[in-house]
Design a protein around this motif. Structure first.
Motif, PDB file in Angstrom:
ATOM      1  N   LEU A 141     -30.994   5.697   4.420  1.00  0.00           N
ATOM      2  CA  LEU A 141     -30.541   6.410   3.157  1.00  0.00           C
ATOM      3  C   LEU A 141     -29.542   7.607   3.198  1.00  0.00           C
ATOM      4  N   ASP A 142     -28.858   7.875   2.396  1.00  0.00           N
ATOM      5  CA  ASP A 142     -27.987   9.295   2.356  1.00  0.00           C
ATOM      6  C   ASP A 142     -28.905  10.243   1.685  1.00  0.00           C
ATOM      7  N   TYR A 143     -28.700  11.366   2.016  1.00  0.00           N
ATOM      8  CA  TYR A 143     -29.725  12.496   1.799  1.00  0.00           C
ATOM      9  C   TYR A 143     -29.124  13.870   1.087  1.00  0.00           C
ATOM     10  N   SER A 144     -29.953  14.017  -0.284  1.00  0.00           N
ATOM     11  CA  SER A 144     -29.651  15.120  -0.944  1.00  0.00           C
ATOM     12  C   SER A 144     -30.715  16.141  -1.018  1.00  0.00           C
ATOM     13  N   VAL A 145     -30.371  17.395  -1.107  1.00  0.00           N
ATOM     14  CA  VAL A 145     -31.492  18.228  -1.342  1.00  0.00           C
ATOM     15  C   VAL A 145     -31.323  19.073  -2.607  1.00  0.00           C
ATOM     16  N   ILE A 146     -32.448  19.318  -3.469  1.00  0.00           N
ATOM     17  CA  ILE A 146     -32.342  20.337  -4.522  1.00  0.00           C
ATOM     18  C   ILE A 146     -33.092  21.452  -3.812  1.00  0.00           C
ATOM     19  N   ASP A 147     -32.284  22.565  -3.558  1.00  0.00           N
ATOM     20  CA  ASP A 147     -32.978  23.765  -2.849  1.00  0.00           C
ATOM     21  C   ASP A 147     -32.935  24.895  -3.513  1.00  0.00           C
ATOM     22  N   GLU A 148     -33.198  24.791  -4.848  1.00  0.00           N
ATOM     23  CA  GLU A 148     -33.622  26.023  -5.515  1.00  0.00           C
ATOM     24  C   GLU A 148     -34.424  25.685  -6.681  1.00  0.00           C
ATOM     25  N   LEU A 149     -35.321  26.582  -7.155  1.00  0.00           N
ATOM     26  CA  LEU A 149     -36.064  26.171  -8.445  1.00  0.00           C
ATOM     27  C   LEU A 149     -35.369  26.799  -9.490  1.00  0.00           C
ATOM     28  N   PRO A 150     -35.795  26.345 -10.745  1.00  0.00           N
ATOM     29  CA  PRO A 150     -35.306  26.941 -12.037  1.00  0.00           C
ATOM     30  C   PRO A 150     -35.380  28.431 -12.082  1.00  0.00           C
ATOM     31  N   PRO A 151     -34.523  28.990 -12.795  1.00  0.00           N
ATOM     32  CA  PRO A 151     -34.781  30.718 -12.758  1.00  0.00           C
ATOM     33  C   PRO A 151     -36.033  30.839 -13.538  1.00  0.00           C
ATOM     34  N   GLY A 152     -36.443  32.220 -13.141  1.00  0.00           N
ATOM     35  CA  GLY A 152     -37.461  32.615 -13.709  1.00  0.00           C
ATOM     36  C   GLY A 152     -38.768  32.222 -13.582  1.00  0.00           C
ATOM     37  N   ARG A 153     -39.021  31.257 -12.330  1.00  0.00           N
ATOM     38  CA  ARG A 153     -40.174  30.938 -11.653  1.00  0.00           C
ATOM     39  C   ARG A 153     -40.698  32.059 -10.925  1.00  0.00           C
TER      40      ARG A 153
END
Ligand code: ADP
Ligand code: MG
Length: 703
Positions: free
Chosen positions: A454-466
């Protein structure tokens, strides 16, 4: 290699288990449930762990959950009658004392325990009400003799299934090994020694013999820790086989074509993203961009999206689905539990109905008529998006034009299931795009092994205000304060989870315990509406309770770990986890991820039952110290270092028998090199290794 006599029989991989003594159709069928069909499969059915009966443990050094052999003198015998009648025998050895607890006993049995009598016991240690105990240990009253409890050996414990005892498995494996030694079913060593790291060049047959039946004199500690060369040699071969399988998968997938979904500035996907009540985070935008770029190309996308719990993966998946739909294709979303499938279906329907996109739910438990209607909608293409569990890849479900497959919480699915779903949309030379999502934080080298295709992506931040979830660790003697906290949160209009974890061995007992907890909490918290979900409830009931919790009609939800993955109720801001000391870090992190999803400041209370083992203490400390999934994965790796109990091979990444991607991760670079060279130099050997370790369930040719 040693010369073999001209063999009478076929190779181990071609010899069915029925060639073994006493294996008839019934037993063969049970073995098949463990995916054991041939003698080779049996030889590679490796012990999960061992029972260490080679030495006596000082009672004072025992820790909960360990299995141990102890020897001591009876100090006290007593029968008690609380909820259940029990016989309690206190055993001491000068370093400490231990209670042996029996629920099933008669007078004759009870009389065998006399003060001052010495005896041996083997069993699992657990934390009891007054200290450590063993429930129904195996006993030996005559400690002088060579004993049943202490055989002086490491006894292998195999993955088993109903109707198949350890004893049977041990006997069959022994016979398979015997036949191997006699050359009755040869097992070719397909791994050239030169590819093995130095120090691990143990011949295959020897390694298998040692791991199944450690001879006296084996370095027990090394074997228990997994650092023994024989075990590591097998781990190397297993990791190599998986890597080879990934290399193949990738090559084969790249040979297919896929429909191309062009960018549409005012299309469904863009309109959806614009319609959300929040701004997508930059990380979400970046990953969506990477996915859209893949989807434009006429080759199948194979992308893994990793994002910590709560990072907003669902929105990303929905956007990808809509890109397929606006191009005239269908999308299928697979979730690991019915609970999560139901939740995704709800969200997708809410988001997509206004755009005129029909979303259906495929479930294993719909009425016949409902199922038929759903199937028809997919077959004719009237429904554009299907959400479901693995029911999605059942034979009867057919898609008109499947263009994208999304697999949520991938760590819950095996490679096989992923392939089966991909095969659905494969027609001739065309295959659907694939998007795999997981919350399991994976260091890059491990990702390469687990998802090498597989290719690889990262969501490396949480929605603001958490705000990070505030975590506290509390002994269960202070339950009252915790109840107080629950009622305060509910009074403030918020909601809470109360998670009952596995204290009992069986799921049935665990569900019973949850029922009991729910009853007691309802009693202790008058005025608060308490609900319950567990794995054994009728599905409709489960949906009803989850619905009521989502709407806020239920304020406190008592649950087993069924809520572990994916459940999203942003108003819930308090989570209590009972017996937190019994859970691993990854699971605690997943569970805690159920809160902290809204604006309210969230808290997580980890209740534990003292005394804590050293490792458990450090795990709970880690949970208190950080909410970062990668940091938690790093600490997990550290804590699983040598000395940790066995049985931790399950990392959720791969279905491995002997290797542990965390423990054995130092082997990975060499595994990668070996995969590269073997796949070029000797393709048939590569095939044989894949078949041996990954199994025949993987039909590469068809993908
Ligand atoms: P996970 O990555 O764990 O699957 P979800 O997709 O369930 O996370 O999202 C968690 C919560 O955050 C949901 O309630 C979702 O609606 C919300 N959410 C997702 N993206 C954003 C964002 N960019 N801003 C605010 N809230 C968001
Ligand atoms: Mg999710």
């Amino acid at each position: 290699m040693t010369a073999r006599p001209a063999t009478a029989g076929a190779a181990a991989r071609r010899t069915p288990v029925t060639a073994l003594r006493g294996v008839g159709p019934a037993l063969a069928e049970r073995l098949a449930r463990l995916r054991i069909g041939s003698v080779q499969d049996l030889l590679f059915h490796l012990p999960l762990r061992y029972q260490d009966r080679t030495r006596f443990h000082p009672i004072g050094s025992l820790r909960p959950r360990a299995e141990a052999l102890v020897r001591g003198t009876v100090e006290h015998v007593e029968q008690v009658q609380r909820r259940r009648r029990a016989l309690l025998v206190t055993l001491a050895d000068g370093t400490g004392w231990l209670v042996l607890r029996f629920f099933h006993f008669n007078l004759r049995f009870a009389r065998r325990f006399q003060r001052g009598q010495s005896l041996q016991a083997f069993g699992e240690v657990r934390a009891g009400p007054t200290g450590l105990e063993m429930v129904h240990p195996e006993l030996e009253f005559d400690p002088a003799g060579q004993t049943a409890a202490g055989t002086g050996r490491l006894t292998p414990v195999y993955p088993a299934t109903e109707g198949l005892t350890q004893r049977t498995l041990q006997r069959l494996v022994a016979e398979a090994l015997e036949g191997l030694r006699k050359g009755r079913w040869p097992l070719p060593d397909r791994l050239p020694p030169a590819l093995l790291p130095e120090g691990l060049r143990v011949p295959l047959e020897e390694a298998l013999g040692l791991v199944h039946a450690p001879p006296p004199g084996t370095d027990v500690a090394a074997l228990l820790e997994g650092s023994h060369p024989a075990r590591r040699r097998l781990a190397f071969e297993e990791l190599l086989a998986h890597q080879l399988a990934m290399v193949r998968l990738r090559c084969l997938a790249r040979r297919h074509r896929a429909p191309s979904f062009p960018a549409r500035p005012a299309g469904l996907a863009e309109r959806f993203l614009a319609s959300l009540p929040f701004e997508p985070t930059p990380a979400q935008r970046r990953v969506v961009g990477e996915i859209f770029a893949d989807l434009q190309r006429p080759v199948p996308m194979l992308r893994l999206v990793q994002g910590d719990v709560g990072s907003g993966k669902t929105v990303v998946a929905a956007a990808a689905c809509l890109r397929a739909v606006e191009a005239g294709f269908q999308a299928a979303v697979m979730a690991p539990t019915e609970l999560l499938a139901e939740q995704h279906h709800g969200a997708f329907h809410r988001w997509m109905a206004p755009l005129g996109v029909a979303v259906v739910r495929v479930s294993g438990r719909q009425s016949a008529a409902g199922r038929r209607a759903v199937r028809e909608a997919l077959e004719t293409g009237r429904a554009a998006v299907a959400v479901g569990t693995h029911a999605l890849f059942q034979e009867a479900v057919r898609f008109a034009r499947l263009g994208l497959v999304v697999v949520d919480e991938q760590h819950r699915f095996g490679v096989h299931q992923r392939l089966a779903l991909r095969r659905k949309g494969t027609e001739g030379a065309t295959a659907p795009h694939q998007l795999i999502m997981t919350a399991t934080p994976i260091p890059r080298t491990l990702a390469m092994t687990a998802y090498g295709d597989l290719d690889y992506s990262v969501i490396d931040e949480l929605p603001p205000g958490r705000a990070p979830v505030q975590t506290v660790v509390v002994p269960d003697t202070r339950r009252d304060e915790v109840l107080e906290r629950v009622s305060r949160a509910c009074a403030a209009g918020r909601q809470a989870y109360w998670v009952c974890t596995l204290v009992e061995e069986s799921e049935a007992l665990q569900c019973q315990a949850a029922e009991e907890t729910a009853r007691r909490l309802a009693e202790a918290l008058p005025g608060i509406s308490v609900g319950l979900v567990h794995g054994r409830m009728p599905p409709a009931e489960k949906d009803r309770v989850m619905g009521a919790f989502k709407e806020g009609a239920i304020q406190l939800l008592v649950a087993t770990t069924v809520i572990e993955v994916g459940v999203d109720v942003p108003n819930a801001s308090l989570m209590i986890i009972e017996n937190a000391e019994r859970l691993g870090l990854a699971q605690l992190h997943q569970l805690r991820g159920r809160v902290g999803r809204g604006r309210a400041r969230s808290a997580c209370v980890l209740l534990y039952r003292p005394p804590l083992s050293e490792v458990a203490r450090r795990r709970l400390q880690a949970m208190r110290g950080t909410t970062d999934g990668f940091e938690i994965a790093r600490i997990d790796l550290e804590l699983r270092g040598p000395g940790e109990v066995l049985g931790t091979r399950q990392t959720g990444l791969l279905d491995l028998r002997v290797a542990d991607v965390l423990r054995d991760h130092d082997l990975l670079p060499e595994v990668g090199r070996a995969a590269h060279s073997l796949s070029r130099a000797d393709p048939p050997a590569a095939e044989a290794l894949i078949e041996r370790w990954v199994g025949e369930g993987v039909h590469f040719g068809e993908v």
